[in-house]
Each structure stands twice: as structure tokens, then as C-alpha cells.
Design an enzyme around this catalytic site. Structure first.
Site, PDB file in Angstrom:
ATOM      1  N   HIS A 327       0.719  -1.300   0.047  1.00 33.28           N
ATOM      2  CA  HIS A 327      -0.146   0.040  -0.083  1.00 33.28           C
ATOM      3  C   HIS A 327       0.930   1.188  -0.181  1.00 33.28           C
ATOM      4  O   HIS A 327       0.238   2.496  -0.314  1.00 33.28           O
ATOM      5  CB  HIS A 327      -0.948  -0.011   1.230  1.00 33.28           C
ATOM      6  CG  HIS A 327      -2.353   0.669   1.016  1.00 33.28           C
ATOM      7  ND1 HIS A 327      -2.211   1.916   0.409  1.00 33.28           N
ATOM      8  CD2 HIS A 327      -3.382   0.562   1.484  1.00 33.28           C
ATOM      9  CE1 HIS A 327      -3.563   2.466   0.402  1.00 33.28           C
ATOM     10  NE2 HIS A 327      -4.260   1.526   1.021  1.00 33.28           N
ATOM     11  N   LYS A 406     -27.143   1.445  -7.581  1.00 34.14           N
ATOM     12  CA  LYS A 406     -26.804   2.832  -7.937  1.00 34.14           C
ATOM     13  C   LYS A 406     -28.071   3.508  -8.493  1.00 34.14           C
ATOM     14  O   LYS A 406     -28.374   4.728  -8.263  1.00 34.14           O
ATOM     15  CB  LYS A 406     -25.472   2.946  -8.722  1.00 34.14           C
ATOM     16  CG  LYS A 406     -25.311   4.577  -9.135  1.00 34.14           C
ATOM     17  CD  LYS A 406     -23.973   4.520  -9.924  1.00 34.14           C
ATOM     18  CE  LYS A 406     -24.060   5.207 -11.419  1.00 34.14           C
ATOM     19  NZ  LYS A 406     -22.744   5.383 -12.216  1.00 34.14           N
ATOM     20  N   LEU A 414     -30.384   9.925  -3.847  1.00 37.55           N
ATOM     21  CA  LEU A 414     -29.410   9.853  -2.494  1.00 37.55           C
ATOM     22  C   LEU A 414     -28.202   9.474  -3.199  1.00 37.55           C
ATOM     23  O   LEU A 414     -28.016   8.683  -4.159  1.00 37.55           O
ATOM     24  CB  LEU A 414     -30.079   8.598  -1.913  1.00 37.55           C
ATOM     25  CG  LEU A 414     -31.401   9.060  -1.077  1.00 37.55           C
ATOM     26  CD1 LEU A 414     -31.830   7.547  -0.739  1.00 37.55           C
ATOM     27  CD2 LEU A 414     -31.572   9.994  -0.085  1.00 37.55           C
ATOM     28  N   ASP A 417     -22.718   6.435  -2.386  1.00 32.52           N
ATOM     29  CA  ASP A 417     -21.720   6.308  -1.416  1.00 32.52           C
ATOM     30  C   ASP A 417     -22.143   6.313   0.078  1.00 32.52           C
ATOM     31  O   ASP A 417     -21.940   5.842   1.016  1.00 32.52           O
ATOM     32  CB  ASP A 417     -20.449   6.878  -1.800  1.00 32.52           C
ATOM     33  CG  ASP A 417     -19.459   6.912  -0.552  1.00 32.52           C
ATOM     34  OD1 ASP A 417     -19.029   5.761  -0.377  1.00 32.52           O
ATOM     35  OD2 ASP A 417     -18.879   7.817  -0.051  1.00 32.52           O
ATOM     36  N   TYR A 439     -13.668   6.004   9.401  1.00 29.25           N
ATOM     37  CA  TYR A 439     -12.487   6.270   8.679  1.00 29.25           C
ATOM     38  C   TYR A 439     -13.124   6.032   7.459  1.00 29.25           C
ATOM     39  O   TYR A 439     -13.280   4.730   6.892  1.00 29.25           O
ATOM     40  CB  TYR A 439     -11.421   5.703   8.758  1.00 29.25           C
ATOM     41  CG  TYR A 439     -10.142   6.168   7.890  1.00 29.25           C
ATOM     42  CD1 TYR A 439      -9.089   6.916   8.451  1.00 29.25           C
ATOM     43  CD2 TYR A 439     -10.001   5.713   6.415  1.00 29.25           C
ATOM     44  CE1 TYR A 439      -7.895   7.184   7.281  1.00 29.25           C
ATOM     45  CE2 TYR A 439      -9.229   6.032   5.597  1.00 29.25           C
ATOM     46  CZ  TYR A 439      -7.939   6.811   6.237  1.00 29.25           C
ATOM     47  OH  TYR A 439      -6.916   7.104   5.254  1.00 29.25           O
ATOM     48  N   THR A 452      -4.821  10.799  -0.024  1.00 31.64           N
ATOM     49  CA  THR A 452      -5.995  10.693   0.662  1.00 31.64           C
ATOM     50  C   THR A 452      -6.251  11.956   1.844  1.00 31.64           C
ATOM     51  O   THR A 452      -5.479  12.436   2.371  1.00 31.64           O
ATOM     52  CB  THR A 452      -6.426   9.312   1.247  1.00 31.64           C
ATOM     53  OG1 THR A 452      -5.052   9.167   2.216  1.00 31.64           O
ATOM     54  CG2 THR A 452      -6.041   8.231   0.096  1.00 31.64           C
TER      55      THR A 452
END
Length: 612
Positions: A327, A406, A414, A417, A439, A452
Site C-alpha cells: 500500500h 446505484k 440519494l 456512497d 474512517y 487521501t
């Protein structure tokens, strides 16, 4: 002439890098105001008052000085956070990173032309590799389109880290080395490493100036596969990469001291385009249940993964695939991009190679044989044992929710996510009887080398709504209103965080300035509410949207009594991965997913929608 003109105006992948705005430093007052709001769900009145005083004191005192110093730092850097984030979030971390930090996920080819089928591993692997290498060539030629939001270009720097990139362990801090170059910058390594049954092989993918074809790759893979299946297993040096970082660093130093040639071999793995893993396992997988395949991409055989490599492409015996990535050099969106590209190509070509079957006389793969002794072999066995022990403690559940997706959430106006984030809040509240600090990743790629920011999804508004859902005396209308308030709050936070107005990275910057100046840790960061609300990497819910394509992935929880919760969104479904530790008696990934799916239904019913 027209062709030349078309070429000259064609956008290049990295052409906007120099013109992207610098990462801004938010206002101290705004950040502290947002921070105070975020701790509210986790405090009683007395605790909140105390934290309010601490924050006030910080804002008027040491915080002001630290903020000034941060502004000075930002003047001299286009991204004041970049180096700090890399070190604090990844390179200074000493726990084994392969299981605790890497992200992994299944390839979605099994949903269409490549369902699990024994005997297909090598042939499918040669096709998958070829498309992966075609993507590498697009990057080398800078022909990968620039990601944009509307007309605004996003930072593409992380794509430079996908190939020929590796983390190298250090005694106190690791480093990331990248050997990738675009064609205009010069030459770049062009070999891949193949790991099979504890052995390591390399072969070049360019022959006589062009990419070798799937039939040629198949010949190389078949040679390696047969050799490994007809001879004893190798030493499994790769397992060392799954160790605690300092232990691996020392073992690596010792390995190099045994024979300087070992360093040459290590570097060949480090600078290889990618690591291709040939696994013996055949994980069960269907479009309704990805759990076992996903678990095996994260916890499979440690002797056929190079845990520090930015890209391990994993093939299983039943012809299904996945990846496992360090990562540190990039975030998951890079992997989403290449995974989707490969999956689309496989789909377009019905899972077959339709080009020439001709196989040129290319050199056979070369085996990298390390000089080892008893001590190294013991280290390898120890590494395997600790890895498999921790891996067996991991609970992973990956299921699709197929009642809607979706399309319907958008129809209800709405945000999909936010819809999932609030459903998760309700599910956690119902399962644990309290709010769960959360988070969610926001991307900051509008800015130079942006990565991020943290969206703290457990808001006062979300908790009020969860409470109303559990209170039988609350009317349907009131529940709906509270839900819509929670939606509005979340959407605003996501927008703020993406545009450089988040507060978590800002607070991190202030704490690091204090550390660099040799100052005592400000009280703000030692206050119990700081960690109880998730600060310092203590979020019980670690979550991320993986995107709107059919690509799934995951990471382990951030804390022992927490969950990793990752999802992607399609027109007709939500696909959710959840991880938890079995040794934690209070967490249960399966229950959390079930309750989240129930919450999806409850939320749609609040909108008076019949969709069944």
C-alpha cells in the site's frame, strides 16, 4: 500531416503534473471546529467540555505556533504532507505489512468467460499477463488517459508506482524504490518475476523489440510450472517479506552478507515489472460469494508472494485470479484502473487469444537461486509460521447485495456512497449498541501528489438518525428527515475533504511539527477523546469506496476490535467485503454485513419506495 497533428495534441498521461495546484493547508480555526464536531458522538457532556477547553487552549497557544511552522513548510513544498504520510502511514510501521497493510482482491473474470475450471491456470494466466503488460506499455508511452473530474485533471503520479516498484525493509524505516521510466525518460526494466512452489524465476517480456505474445508467455509459464512440479520445492525466500519489518531487514542484511550475488537476485525481484504468483490452491468462488477467493488473495501461500512488491498478480489452480499490493506506493484506485482494463479486454475477446499462435525461439526463464544457510532457512520457517498463524485469525466475508444498486439510489436523489456509509453506521449501532468511529477515504488528487484525506462518517447527524431508527416512538417522517440531514452532512464532508478542507491530515501535520521541533506532545493528542473518536489510527470502522466498476478488494481492520469494510457500487448491486479478527469476541464480519443489507432495505422503505 493530419496524423502528426492528432498525435501532437493527444494528451499524455503525466502532462499536467507540473501544473497541478499545491496541497493547501486548511485554516486552523476551521480544522479545530470540525475536529470538535467529530468527537461529539463519543463524549458525555463533561468529557466534551474538557476537550473543548483543550482545543481552545491549543488554538490560542502552541497550535498557533505549530500552524505557522506548517505554513512555512508548505511554502517550500508542492505537497507538504507527501513525505510525512509515506513515512508515518507506511514506512515507519514495524508490524508485518503483507497481512496488515497490503490490500488485495479478486479479479472479476469469473463473473463472465472465466468461471473456476481446473487445467486453465497457465493458459488464462498467459492472456491475463499479456493484457497487464499492454497496460504497462500504455504507461510507458504515456497513452493512458488522464483521470479527470469534469475537465479538471487529477494527479497521475501514483501510476508511476504500479510497475517495477518495491518496498525495501530498513531497521527503523523502510524505503520505496521505483525503477519505472516512461519511454521519453529512458529505459525501464522489462522482466517479470514468477514465484512457484518456493522458487523464483525471471524472464524478459520484450523480445526483438516487441512484447511477447500469450502463446510465448504460456511457453515460459509451462516451463516454470513443470520444473516446479517435477522437482523439490524451493527455499521459499519470499516468505521473509511477510515478517515483522525490522526482523526482515536484519534477515535481508544477513542474506546479502552470505553472498553478494544474493543482492543482485533481490534487486532483480525488486525491479521486475510485477510478481506473478502461481498458487496451488483452488478457492471456491461464485458471483454470489467471493469470500474464499478474496481471503486467499490476502492470506495465501507466503512463499509465492513478494509482500513488498507493488503488484503481485496471483493465479490459482482453478483458473481464477487476484492481486496483492503493497500500500505504500499507491492507493487502490491504481489497481482498480488496471484490473478493470484487463477484465474488459478479457470480456471483449471472450476470454480467448485471437492473435498468432506462432512461438518464437525466446530464451527460457532463468531461475534465481539464493545462497542460504541453516539460519536463513530457520528465518523462513519462522516467517511462515507467524504469517499463517495471523492469517488463520482473519474472518473475511464478501457478498453482493442484489435487490437494488446505484440506479435506484440515484433515482431517489440519494448519493450511493453516502447511502452505504449510513447503512453501515446503522448496522454497527444495532450490532454493538453504540456509535462506531469511522474512517472513509476521500481522494485529494486535485492536488500535486495528492493521495487521501479522512472523512469521519460517524457524525452527530448519523447518530441521531440511528437512535431514531431504534426508537419505536419516532415517526416515519421524523426518521426520514433525520436520515436526509445525515446525508447532507456526509456529502458536505466528502466535498470538503476532497478539496483540501479536511482536518485529520492537518492535525497529523501539526503533531509531526511538534515532534520535529522536540516539543512535548500537545495535550490535544493525549486527550482520551482523541483516540476514542478514531484519532491516531484508532477507527473501529476502516472503510473505502472502491469505485463504480466491477472491481473488489479489501484490507484488514485498523484495530483489533474493528472491521475493514470495502465496497463497490454498480447499477443493480452493491458488493461488500468485510474483515474482522476471529480472536476478538465482540466483532463478527458476517453479522455486520447482514445488518448492513437489512439497513439498505430499511432506508429505501423510509423513502416510501417499493422496489421488490
Amino acid at each position: 500531416m493530419e496524423n502528426q497533428l492528432a498525435k501532437s495534441v493527444e494528451e499524455r498521461t503525466f502532462q499536467y503534473q507540473d501544473s497541478l495546484p499545491s496541497l493547501p493547508v486548511p485554516s486552523l480555526e476551521e480544522s479545530l471546529k470540525k475536529y470538535l464536531e467529530s468527537v461529539k458522538p463519543f463524549a458525555n457532556e463533561e468529557e466534551y467540555k474538557k476537550t473543548e477547553e483543550i482545543v481552545q487552549k491549543f488554538q490560542n497557544g502552541i497550535g498557533k505556533k505549530l500552524h505557522q511552522k506548517l505554513l512555512e513548510r508548505a511554502k517550500g513544498k508542492r505537497n507538504w504532507l507527501e513525505e510525512w504520510w509515506l513515512n508515518v502511514a507506511y514506512l515507519d510501521v514495524r508490524i508485518p505489512s503483507q497481512l496488515n497493510v497490503n490490500f488485495a482482491g479478486p479479479a472479476s473474470h469469473m463473473e463472465h468467460y472465466w468461471p473456476p475450471k481446473e487445467g486453465t491456470q497457465l493458459e488464462r494466466g498467459s492472456i491475463s499477463l499479456w493484457y497487464n503488460l499492454s497496460f504497462w506499455q500504455l504507461l510507458r508511452k504515456e497513452k493512458l488517459p488522464v483521470d479527470k473530474v469534469g475537465n479538471i485533471p487529477l494527479d497521475m503520479n501514483q501510476f508511476r508506482m504500479l510497475f517495477s516498484t518495491c518496498k525495501v525493509p530498513g531497521i527503523t524505516r523502510d524505503s520505496v524504490v521505483s525503477y519505472f521510466r516512461t519511454e521519453s525518460e529512458g529505459s525501464s526494466p522489462s522482466h517479470i518475476a514468477v514465484l512457484c512452489r518456493g522458487r523464483v524465476f525471471v524472464f524478459d517480456v520484450i523480445y526483438e523489440g516487441s512484447l511477447i505474445t500469450p502463446p510465448e508467455i504460456l511457453r515460459q509459464l509451462t516451463y516454470i510450472y513443470k520444473k516446479c512440479h517435477n522437482e523439490p520445492d524451493g527455499t521459499g525466500i519470499a516468505a521473509l517479506t511477510s515478517e515483522e519489518r525490522t526482523r526482515w531487514a536484519k534477515a535481508r542484511e544477513y542474506l546479502i552478507s552470505l553472498d553478494p550475488e544474493n543482492l543482485t537476485l533481490l534487486e532483480k525481484i525488486q525491479n521486475s515489472l510485477l510478481v506473478y504468483s502461481i498458487e496451488d490452491g483452488s478457492p471456491h468462488v461464485t458471483p454470489e460469494d467471493y469470500s474464499q477467493l478474496t481471503a486467499m488473495t490476502l492470506t495465501g501461500d507466503p512463499t509465492v508472494r513478494w509482500g513488498d512488491k507493488s503488484y503481485n498478480l496471483i493465479s490459482f489452480s482453478n483458473g481464477v485470479f487476484g492481486c496483492n499490493c503493497d500500500h505504500a506506493p499507491f492507493d487502490a484506485m491504481v489497481m482498480v484502473k488496471i484490473s478493470y482494463y484487463v477484465d474488459e479486454k478479457i470480456f471483449e475477446n471472450e476470454g480467448r487469444w485471437k492473435g498468432s499462435e506462432k512461438v518464437r525461439d525466446i530464451p527460457l526463464p532463468e531461475e534465481l537461486v539464493f545462497t542460504v544457510d541453516e539460519k536463513i532457512l530457520n528465518n523462513v520457517n519462522q516467517a511462515k509460521a507467524q504469517y499463517l498463524k495471523q492469517a488463520s485469525d482473519l474472518q473475511i466475508v464478501v457478498h453482493p447485495f442484489t435487490s437494488f444498486g446505484k440506479k435506484l439510489t440515484k433515482k431517489m436523489k440519494l448519493h450511493p456512497d453516502t447511502f452505504i456509509q449510513l447503512a453501515l453506521q446503522l448496522a454497527y449501532y444495532r450490532l454493538h449498541g453504540r456509535p462506531g468511529c469511522c474512517y472513509e477515504t476521500a481522494m485529494t488528487r486535485y492536488f500535486y501528489h495528492g493521495r487521501t484525506e479522512t472523512v469521519r462518517s460517524c457524525t452527530v447527524e448519523a447518530v441521531r438518525w440511528c437512535q431514531s431508527m431504534q426508537d419505536p416512538s419516532t415517526s416515519l417522517f421524523e426518521r426520514q428527515q433525520k436520515m436526509l440531514q445525515a446525508f447532507a452532512k456526509h456529502n458536505k464532508m466528502m466535498k470538503d475533504c476532497s478539496t483540501g478542507k479536511g482536518f485529520d491530515r492537518h492535525l497529523l501535520g501539526l503533531s509531526l511539527i511538534a515532534k520535529e521541533e522536540g516539543l512535548p506532545v500537545p495535550e490535544l493528542f493525549t486527550d482520551p477523546l482523541f483516540s476514542r473518536s478514531g484519532g491516531g489510527g484508532n477507527f473501529v470502522l476502516s472503510t473505502s469506496l472502491i469505485g463504480y466498476l466491477r472491481v473488489q478488494g479489501m484490507v484488514v481492520p485498523m484495530v483489533h476490535n474493528g472491521y475493514g469494510f470495502f465496497y463497490h457500487i454498480r447499477e443493480d448491486r452493491f458488493v461488500v467485503s468485510c474483515s474482522a479478527w476471529k480472536s476478538c469476541p465482540e466483532t463478527d464480519a458476517k453479522k455486520l454485513v447482514q445488518l448492513t443489507f437489512h439497513a439498505f432495505h430499511d432506508m429505501m422503505q423510509l423513502m416510501n419506495t417499493s422496489y421488490l
